[in-house]
Write an enzyme that holds these catalytic residues in place. Sequence first.
Site, short mmCIF file in Angstrom:
data_model
loop_
_atom_site.label_atom_id
_atom_site.label_comp_id
_atom_site.label_asym_id
_atom_site.label_seq_id
_atom_site.Cartn_x
_atom_site.Cartn_y
_atom_site.Cartn_z
N HIS A 51 0.83 -1.20 0.00
CA HIS A 51 0.00 0.00 0.00
C HIS A 51 0.87 1.26 0.00
O HIS A 51 2.09 1.19 0.14
CB HIS A 51 -0.93 -0.01 1.21
CG HIS A 51 -2.01 -1.04 1.12
ND1 HIS A 51 -3.03 -1.14 2.04
CD2 HIS A 51 -2.25 -2.02 0.19
CE1 HIS A 51 -3.84 -2.13 1.70
NE2 HIS A 51 -3.39 -2.69 0.59
N GLU A 53 1.32 3.71 2.11
CA GLU A 53 2.11 4.00 3.32
C GLU A 53 3.37 3.14 3.38
O GLU A 53 4.44 3.61 3.78
CB GLU A 53 1.27 3.74 4.57
CG GLU A 53 -0.01 4.57 4.64
CD GLU A 53 -1.22 3.87 4.07
OE1 GLU A 53 -2.30 4.00 4.67
OE2 GLU A 53 -1.09 3.20 3.02
N TRP A 176 -18.78 6.38 -37.30
CA TRP A 176 -18.17 7.32 -36.36
C TRP A 176 -18.80 8.71 -36.46
O TRP A 176 -18.95 9.26 -37.54
CB TRP A 176 -16.66 7.42 -36.61
CG TRP A 176 -15.94 6.13 -36.38
CD1 TRP A 176 -15.26 5.39 -37.29
CD2 TRP A 176 -15.86 5.41 -35.15
NE1 TRP A 176 -14.76 4.25 -36.72
CE2 TRP A 176 -15.11 4.23 -35.40
CE3 TRP A 176 -16.35 5.63 -33.86
CZ2 TRP A 176 -14.82 3.30 -34.41
CZ3 TRP A 176 -16.07 4.69 -32.88
CH2 TRP A 176 -15.32 3.55 -33.15
N ARG A 190 -11.68 3.73 -20.90
CA ARG A 190 -11.88 2.30 -20.72
C ARG A 190 -10.81 1.67 -19.83
O ARG A 190 -11.06 0.70 -19.12
CB ARG A 190 -11.92 1.59 -22.08
CG ARG A 190 -13.16 1.89 -22.90
CD ARG A 190 -13.13 1.16 -24.23
NE ARG A 190 -14.33 1.42 -25.03
CZ ARG A 190 -14.56 0.90 -26.23
NH1 ARG A 190 -13.65 0.08 -26.77
NH2 ARG A 190 -15.67 1.18 -26.89
N LEU A 210 -14.76 -3.98 -27.54
CA LEU A 210 -14.92 -3.39 -26.21
C LEU A 210 -13.61 -3.40 -25.43
O LEU A 210 -13.58 -3.64 -24.23
CB LEU A 210 -16.02 -4.13 -25.42
CG LEU A 210 -17.40 -4.17 -26.09
CD1 LEU A 210 -18.37 -4.93 -25.21
CD2 LEU A 210 -17.93 -2.77 -26.38
N LEU A 295 -28.92 2.88 -22.53
CA LEU A 295 -28.61 4.10 -21.79
C LEU A 295 -29.86 4.68 -21.13
O LEU A 295 -29.83 5.09 -19.96
CB LEU A 295 -27.98 5.13 -22.73
CG LEU A 295 -26.56 4.83 -23.20
CD1 LEU A 295 -26.25 5.57 -24.49
CD2 LEU A 295 -25.55 5.21 -22.11
#
Length: 347
Positions: A51, A53, A176, A190, A210, A295
């Site tokens: 981590h 720290e 596009w 992504r 994707l 969506l």
Amino acid sequence: MKIQEKYIRRCIELAKNGMGTTYPNPMVGSVIVYNDKIIGEGWHKKSGEPHAEVNAINSVKDKSLLKKSTIYVSLEPCSHFGKTPPCCDLIIQNEIPNVVVGTVDPNIKVAGTGIKKLIKTGAKVTVGILEAECYELNKRFFTFHEKKRPYVILKWAETQDGFIAPLTKIEQKPVWITNEFSRQWVHKWRTEEQAILVGTNTVIEDNPKLDARDWTGNNPIRIVLDANNRILKNSPIFDNRVKTIIFSNIIKPINTENIIFEGIDFKKNIGKQILNVLYKHQIQSVIIEGGSQTLQTFIDENLWDEARIFIGNQNFETGIKAPILALKNTEKQIIENDILLISRNYD
């Protein structure tokens, strides 16, 4: 600038180096200061690795200075054993007398216990420095633990006359709307989010991979809605390269560890069902890339945190209409001849 804010701001800068690589852990940065000079710093790079720290303490050349130093950390030091030992214990072992924390960790395994442990052993602990900025840094992590669902980003591109796709296409690939710089920006996003979600029609019409091929980084987990198993098995989403979750009415077992079928009731509100399953899979963030019906589902259920909308420099005159969303808390950016609107949902 106040001295504590100065060093917590540096912690935030360091933490951002872990964008997209620390899941399911948060992004955390840490600096160690002696006599107003940074003598050590570090950030969490990847789950299972040390981590912030630990990296900061290990970077200090003269360990004897730790007993007279202040350690700054953007998120409360952990107090439990996970893949690595508790950071609290290391701070205590090195007798660092002063600890400054950006914000409390919402994870039920920590949630203030790290701070209490440090105070109990005699450390002076200050909490809540640049708290809003530290929360923003880990908005995905906080949403996951506080709302029990992933942080949801809606993304689409529309024409100036409000269409996201033509009615008909000659080839099975995207048409596009935006320029190449906007498309590269999307691939960067992504790499930053843990998963990407699309509907059946997007896969059938565009045949997408994707992935994040136009940017260096991790490919996201693929989430696909396919109620009636219409997607052909030679589709790139079945290439077994990354974990892929298929939501379907018809669950068929597949002998590959990277293809997982999940069943939901497509006749009911599906947004909540999907996010519940993604929470079960420990997915902290998802970017939803369409199409319009998918969506709109999340918009109508008010299950979104951020919307990123590109407006390209062209008109279709007819086609598939863009989702309907009342924009709020919106900022505007220009990318060559494209407009990017970023809207935040605080409801």
